[in-house]
Enzyme design. Structure first.
Site, PDB file in Angstrom:
ATOM      1  N   HIS A 182      -7.759   6.772  22.861  1.00 16.86           N
ATOM      2  CA  HIS A 182      -7.155   6.011  21.796  1.00 16.86           C
ATOM      3  C   HIS A 182      -7.689   4.718  21.931  1.00 16.86           C
ATOM      4  O   HIS A 182      -7.331   4.085  22.997  1.00 16.86           O
ATOM      5  CB  HIS A 182      -5.816   6.339  21.832  1.00 16.86           C
ATOM      6  N   ASP A 222       7.787   7.349  13.490  1.00 15.20           N
ATOM      7  CA  ASP A 222       6.887   6.237  13.701  1.00 15.20           C
ATOM      8  C   ASP A 222       6.394   5.665  12.535  1.00 15.20           C
ATOM      9  O   ASP A 222       6.330   4.540  12.216  1.00 15.20           O
ATOM     10  CB  ASP A 222       5.814   6.540  14.515  1.00 15.20           C
ATOM     11  N   ARG A 246       8.465  -2.122   9.965  1.00 17.82           N
ATOM     12  CA  ARG A 246       7.989  -3.403  10.818  1.00 17.82           C
ATOM     13  C   ARG A 246       6.878  -4.043  10.214  1.00 17.82           C
ATOM     14  O   ARG A 246       6.907  -5.234  10.270  1.00 17.82           O
ATOM     15  CB  ARG A 246       7.465  -2.622  12.223  1.00 17.82           C
ATOM     16  N   SER A 265       5.035   3.324  19.552  1.00 13.81           N
ATOM     17  CA  SER A 265       4.313   3.725  18.441  1.00 13.81           C
ATOM     18  C   SER A 265       3.030   4.599  18.947  1.00 13.81           C
ATOM     19  O   SER A 265       2.828   5.507  18.326  1.00 13.81           O
ATOM     20  CB  SER A 265       4.103   2.595  17.360  1.00 13.81           C
ATOM     21  N   LYS A 320       2.260   9.078  19.152  1.00 13.73           N
ATOM     22  CA  LYS A 320       1.574   9.911  18.539  1.00 13.73           C
ATOM     23  C   LYS A 320       0.476  10.588  19.284  1.00 13.73           C
ATOM     24  O   LYS A 320       0.240  11.833  19.097  1.00 13.73           O
ATOM     25  CB  LYS A 320       0.429   8.816  17.631  1.00 13.73           C
TER      26      LYS A 320
END
Ligand code: URA
Length: 435
Positions: A82, A161, A168, A183, A187
């Site tokens: 990621h 999320d 947020r 967060s 995922k």
């Protein structure tokens, strides 16, 4: 339990238990806890932080809030990667085939681009015929067969999320390390990988502006991985300019192919090798980073990584001939040179502004449902540290038509370059590793 008492507790800097965090997050998702209480809690977390146990508890609660992908039908240790955002970030297109060629199974779910950032799925769809929607059975079978499949995110992954992130975003509570860490990791955990490699960007174009902040975020994510039983490693990489030279879907596929052929830009190649080496080690295909890098280099030099990319394209219905004939990728009909307004050294390139320029050309989406043009985008000719003369070409726009708006986009690209008399200090691309 009452939300107001938990907000009080966090406001006073006390840790919440896993049960209390689940009460807040699950209640918020059901609609029992209103936005104003959840934003007050998020702001309390922003100022008071969360300890490692709280951060892991929040991550797991969010990971379990929707579908959780079970990758167990795939053999081997599944490793995911990621990146915390980036313009011109085509690393998945390179790392997927590269590590798959080393025997690491890659079962990747990727997203589409929105705003100034691109998405892997859009990039892949610039290859004619390539499908990014596969049934679960076909997805698993393809990874078992050739070691690599990439599909678009489907189903309902981490709705908690999604809801909390949207809140947020409008309550100035995005830039909190425990909230970002949970967060991102929620995922990745819901997507089912056994091990996770993270590319944490630092610099003007990233969420984290300093190496210290980026290291703290990386450590928070590695700690979450340890707490929930998913081995995690993070690389901190500089993002003071776009990665590689190409920004735009087909243009980035072309650059990825060049990189898999061993002829890619140095920064892109170095980052892909560093992230891939972590994946190869975590998946048990090499004992240490040095051995992993050697194995990876062999896949580039022998053409095995490029062969894997061909096999992947073919398996997903695309035309593998694009690998050897880039003319088969969508081509923009109009080229516009962007020239330097000034003489001097390029000191900074604002990646976000270039991402916006690419979007204005049609490569990205201003809104979720906008249609993109795979052919268009821009290719940088000069990067940070280069010396340029007035009128020298610094970038090339690939546009869909002759249009006066192209002039404005060219000006936007010029604005993204900071040019000055002094030779800039070039910070290294790879800043540190957190494991
Ligand atoms: N990216 C995410 O997925 N979550 C955040 O909170 C910030 C960046």
């Amino acid at each position: 339990m009452r939300a107001v008492d938990l907000i009080h507790k966090k406001k006073n800097g006390e840790p919440l238990s896993a049960g209390e965090i689940a009460f807040l997050v699950e209640g918020y998702c059901r609609g029992d806890i209103p936005d104003y209480q959840m934003s007050a809690w998020a702001m309390a977390v922003f100022f008071r932080g969360m300890n490692a146990e709280e951060t892991a508890a929040l991550t797991l609660t969010m990971a379990k809030s929707g579908d959780q992908v079970d990758l167990s039908p795939i053999r081997g240790i599944k490793t995911d990667k990621h990146s915390t955002g980036g313009v011109g970030d085509k690393t998945t297109l390179i790392i997927g085939p590269l590590v798959a060629a080393c025997g690491v199974p890659v079962a990747k779910m990727s997203g589409r681009g929105l705003g100034h950032t691109g998405g892997t799925i859009d990039k892949l769809e610039s290859i004619q015929g390539l499908k990014t929607e596969l049934s679960r059975e076909r997805f698993f079978a393809q990874v078992n067969d050739i070691g690599l499949a990439v599909i678009g995110q489907s189903g309902n992954i981490t709705p908690a999320d999604k809801k909390l992130y949207a809140l947020r975003d409008v309550t100035a509570t995005v830039e909190s390390i425990p909230l970002i860490a949970s967060s991102v990791m929620s995922k990745k955990i819901a997507a089912g990988a056994d091990a996770i490699v993270l590319d944490v960007k630092v610099g003007s174009g990233a969420f984290m502006k300093t190496v210290d902040e980026a290291e703290a975020l990386a450590k928070a994510m590695v700690d979450i991985g340890a707490q929930v039983g998913r081995q995690t490693a993070a690389i901190i990489s500089d993002m003071d300019q776009p990665l590689g030279y190409a920004i735009g879907n087909a243009l980035e596929v072309q650059e990825a192919i060049d990189t898999l052929r061993g002829q890619g830009p140095g920064d892109l190649t170095a980052l892909c090798l560093a992230l891939s080496a972590q994946m190869v080690v975590l998946s048990g295909q090499a004992d240490d980073i040095e051995a992993a890098e050697k194995l990876l280099r062999q896949q580039l030099d022998s053409g095995a990584a490029l062969d894997k990319f061909r096999a992947f394209i073919e398996a997903q219905g695309g035309d593998p001939a694009v690998v050897d004939n880039p003319g088969l990728l969508p081509q923009a009909p109009v080229m516009i040179e962007v020239t330097s307004r000034q003489e001097g050294y390029i000191q900074r390139i604002d990646a976000e502004q270039l991402g916006i320029a690419a979007m204005q050309l049609g490569a990205g989406r201003a809104t979720k449902d906008a249609v993109i043009d795979h052919a268009v985008g821009l290719v940088l000719r000069r990067k940070v540290g280069d010396h340029v003369a007035v009128g020298e070409t610094i970038a090339l726009l690939h546009a869909s038509r002759n249009d006066e708006v192209n002039g404005l986009i060219a000006e936007h690209v010029q604005d993204a370059y900071t040019i000055g008399e002094e030779r800039p200090h070039l910070s290294p691309l790879l800043l540190s590793v957190v494991t």
